[in-house]
Design an enzyme around this catalytic site. Structure first.
Site, PDB file in Angstrom:
ATOM      1  N   LYS A 158      20.145 -14.152 -29.851  1.00 19.88           N
ATOM      2  CA  LYS A 158      18.746 -13.913 -30.232  1.00 19.88           C
ATOM      3  C   LYS A 158      18.564 -12.508 -30.838  1.00 19.88           C
ATOM      4  O   LYS A 158      17.963 -12.359 -31.901  1.00 19.88           O
ATOM      5  CB  LYS A 158      17.868 -14.081 -28.984  1.00 19.88           C
TER       6      LYS A 158
ATOM      7  N   PRO B 110       7.479 -11.601 -19.986  1.00 14.57           N
ATOM      8  CA  PRO B 110       7.518 -10.594 -21.057  1.00 14.57           C
ATOM      9  C   PRO B 110       8.843  -9.840 -21.204  1.00 14.57           C
ATOM     10  O   PRO B 110       9.321  -9.662 -22.313  1.00 14.57           O
ATOM     11  CB  PRO B 110       6.389  -9.624 -20.672  1.00 14.57           C
TER      12      PRO B 110
ATOM     13  N   LYS C 250      10.108  -5.103 -30.410  1.00 24.21           N
ATOM     14  CA  LYS C 250      10.692  -5.376 -29.083  1.00 24.21           C
ATOM     15  C   LYS C 250      12.150  -5.830 -29.242  1.00 24.21           C
ATOM     16  O   LYS C 250      13.046  -5.340 -28.567  1.00 24.21           O
ATOM     17  CB  LYS C 250       9.880  -6.463 -28.360  1.00 24.21           C
TER      18      LYS C 250
HETATM   19  P1  NAD Z   1       2.762 -13.478 -22.960  1.00 22.44           P
HETATM   20  O1  NAD Z   1       2.548 -12.052 -22.590  1.00 22.44           O
HETATM   21  O2  NAD Z   1       1.710 -14.206 -23.719  1.00 22.44           O
HETATM   22  O3  NAD Z   1       3.080 -14.344 -21.630  1.00 22.44           O
HETATM   23  C1  NAD Z   1       3.778 -13.867 -20.525  1.00 22.44           C
HETATM   24  C2  NAD Z   1       3.108 -14.435 -19.273  1.00 22.44           C
HETATM   25  O4  NAD Z   1       3.869 -14.035 -18.121  1.00 22.44           O
HETATM   26  C3  NAD Z   1       1.686 -13.941 -19.081  1.00 22.44           C
HETATM   27  O5  NAD Z   1       0.801 -15.032 -18.908  1.00 22.44           O
HETATM   28  C4  NAD Z   1       1.774 -13.095 -17.803  1.00 22.44           C
HETATM   29  O6  NAD Z   1       0.584 -13.115 -17.028  1.00 22.44           O
HETATM   30  C5  NAD Z   1       2.929 -13.763 -17.089  1.00 22.44           C
HETATM   31  N1  NAD Z   1       3.554 -12.919 -16.056  1.00 22.44           N
HETATM   32  C6  NAD Z   1       3.942 -11.624 -16.142  1.00 22.44           C
HETATM   33  N2  NAD Z   1       4.471 -11.221 -14.966  1.00 22.44           N
HETATM   34  C7  NAD Z   1       4.426 -12.282 -14.137  1.00 22.44           C
HETATM   35  C8  NAD Z   1       4.816 -12.482 -12.790  1.00 22.44           C
HETATM   36  N3  NAD Z   1       5.359 -11.503 -12.061  1.00 22.44           N
HETATM   37  N4  NAD Z   1       4.616 -13.710 -12.236  1.00 22.44           N
HETATM   38  C9  NAD Z   1       4.061 -14.715 -12.961  1.00 22.44           C
HETATM   39  N5  NAD Z   1       3.665 -14.576 -14.244  1.00 22.44           N
HETATM   40  C10 NAD Z   1       3.844 -13.384 -14.822  1.00 22.44           C
HETATM   41  O7  NAD Z   1       4.144 -13.503 -23.764  1.00 22.44           O
HETATM   42  P2  NAD Z   1       4.678 -14.666 -24.753  1.00 22.44           P
HETATM   43  O8  NAD Z   1       4.233 -14.391 -26.132  1.00 22.44           O
HETATM   44  O9  NAD Z   1       4.402 -15.986 -24.113  1.00 22.44           O
HETATM   45  O10 NAD Z   1       6.249 -14.363 -24.701  1.00 22.44           O
HETATM   46  C11 NAD Z   1       7.036 -14.688 -23.563  1.00 22.44           C
HETATM   47  C12 NAD Z   1       8.487 -14.378 -23.874  1.00 22.44           C
HETATM   48  O11 NAD Z   1       8.889 -15.127 -25.030  1.00 22.44           O
HETATM   49  C13 NAD Z   1       8.747 -12.897 -24.218  1.00 22.44           C
HETATM   50  O12 NAD Z   1       9.969 -12.518 -23.639  1.00 22.44           O
HETATM   51  C14 NAD Z   1       8.804 -12.896 -25.744  1.00 22.44           C
HETATM   52  O13 NAD Z   1       9.617 -11.858 -26.252  1.00 22.44           O
HETATM   53  C15 NAD Z   1       9.433 -14.261 -26.009  1.00 22.44           C
HETATM   54  N6  NAD Z   1       9.127 -14.819 -27.331  1.00 22.44           N
HETATM   55  C16 NAD Z   1       7.848 -14.800 -27.807  1.00 22.44           C
HETATM   56  C17 NAD Z   1       7.573 -15.332 -29.066  1.00 22.44           C
HETATM   57  C18 NAD Z   1       6.156 -15.327 -29.610  1.00 22.44           C
HETATM   58  O14 NAD Z   1       5.990 -15.629 -30.808  1.00 22.44           O
HETATM   59  N7  NAD Z   1       5.138 -15.045 -28.810  1.00 22.44           N
HETATM   60  C19 NAD Z   1       8.598 -15.886 -29.841  1.00 22.44           C
HETATM   61  C20 NAD Z   1       9.885 -15.940 -29.306  1.00 22.44           C
HETATM   62  C21 NAD Z   1      10.143 -15.390 -28.048  1.00 22.44           C
END
Ligand code: NAD
Length: 296
Positions: free
Chosen positions: A171, A66, A246
């Site tokens: 980004k 995250p 964000k």
């Molecule tokens: P999400 O919250 O769905 O997934 C994050 C995962 O990380 C969760 O499953 C969580 O349990 C895990 N996590 C957190 N701390 C952890 C730890 N210490 N050890 C292991 N696992 C851990 O978020 P997402 O939507 O998959 O986004 C992930 C990244 O991608 C973010 O930085 C977001 O800004 C970026 N992003 C997201 C999108 C989107 O459309 N969702 C698009 C582009 C970029």
């Protein structure tokens, strides 16, 4: 067999890890959520018990977390990636995080002899599942070339933006511009409507005139002109306003540190913060149209 440790199997990570598994790699999946690991196993990955299990003797480690604090903890924690990686392990952080933390963690990797790049993505959950993400990478040319075959599996466009942290720079600068032209587009449609011009007529004119931009022609925030846009589906995301906020916050934090003037970026952050305050930031980011119209 090439082995990949994949940490962070949320909305984005699950699709990315599953594409690597489909390509024939052994993907060791780690997440603090048991459900996320179960989904990854169903998608062809192997469950890792802990960081050591995910990282030991892995050729590559991919993280999709995250925020900066999670990335710091996962890499630099006592039981983290750096504690268990071997010298030949390549680390690829795909999370969107602040530039300063990205540079700090990569610098730490270099200090212990590891190669690492930042490789944030655009393309959303759909792009992650389909393997069509765009990767913006920062790091040495050698590390980038080493990472590229893996990124090519998860994405369609893979760019080397320069030194460590430059992927994050690309980004947040891009998404700041996206936030700004989305709001500008909403203002233009709202003004046109208030003065008696319907959305379709204004679209037909402006989309072929100098106001044309991606927010208008691919993602029109006014319902009607672009059928596939979230504005025609009650602003269901898409790309949630919370995610835009964000990225805008990261852009303003970086702008402050770099003493870069971004008055419209700051204004965009404050408008998307209003959507958060109103607890409507789960809507698509184009729903800022409703905020501008006073109907949110
Ligand atoms: P999400 O919250 O769905 O997934 C994050 C995962 O990380 C969760 O499953 C969580 O349990 C895990 N996590 C957190 N701390 C952890 C730890 N210490 N050890 C292991 N696992 C851990 O978020 P997402 O939507 O998959 O986004 C992930 C990244 O991608 C973010 O930085 C977001 O800004 C970026 N992003 C997201 C999108 C989107 O459309 N969702 C698009 C582009 C970029």
């Amino acid at each position: 067999m090439t082995t990949i440790g994949f940490i962070g199997l949320g909305n984005m990570g699950i699709g990315m890890a599953s594409n690597l598994a489909k390509a024939g790699y052994e993907v060791r999946a780690l997440d603090i959520s048991k459900d996320a690991v179960t989904r990854a196993v169903e998608a062809g990955c192997v469950a890792a018990k802990n960081a050591q299990d995910a990282v030991k003797n892995a050729d590559v480690v991919v993280t999709m977390l995250p925020a900066g604090r999670h990335v710091e903890l996962v890499y630099e924690g006592d039981d983290g990636v750096f504690a268990h990686a071997s010298e030949s392990t390549l680390c690829i952080d795909c999370s969107t995080i602040d530039v300063a933390t990205a540079r700090k963690v990569i610098s730490k990797a270099h200090s212990i002899g590891l190669e690492m790049i930042d490789a944030p993505v655009s393309g959303g959950v759909g792009g992650a599942a389909a393997g069509t993400l765009t990767f913006m990478c920062g790091g040495t040319s050698g590390a980038f070339e080493q990472a590229k075959p893996f990124l090519d599996i998860m994405g369609k466009n893979v760019f080397h933006a320069g030194d460590a942290g430059n992927g994050q720079v690309a980004k947040i600068a891009n998404n700041m511009l996206l936030g700004i032209h989305m709001i500008g587009t909403c203002e233009a449609f709202n003004l046109a409507e208030k003065l008696g011009l319907d959305a379709q007529t204004f679209y037909d004119i402006s989309s072929t005139a100098s106001g044309q931009n991606w927010s208008m022609t691919s993602y029109c925030p006014a319902p009607g002109p672009v059928p596939s846009a979230p504005s025609n589906k009650e602003y269901k995301p898409g790309f949630a306003a919370a995610m835009m906020l964000k990225d805008l916050r990261l852009s303003q934090q970086a702008a402050k540190a770099a003493e870069a003037s971004t008055p419209l970026g700051a204004m965009s952050e404050s408008l998307y913060s209003k959507m958060e305050e109103m607890e409507r930031d789960d809507l698509d980011f184009s729903a800022v149209m409703k905020l501008i119209k006073g109907t949110l």
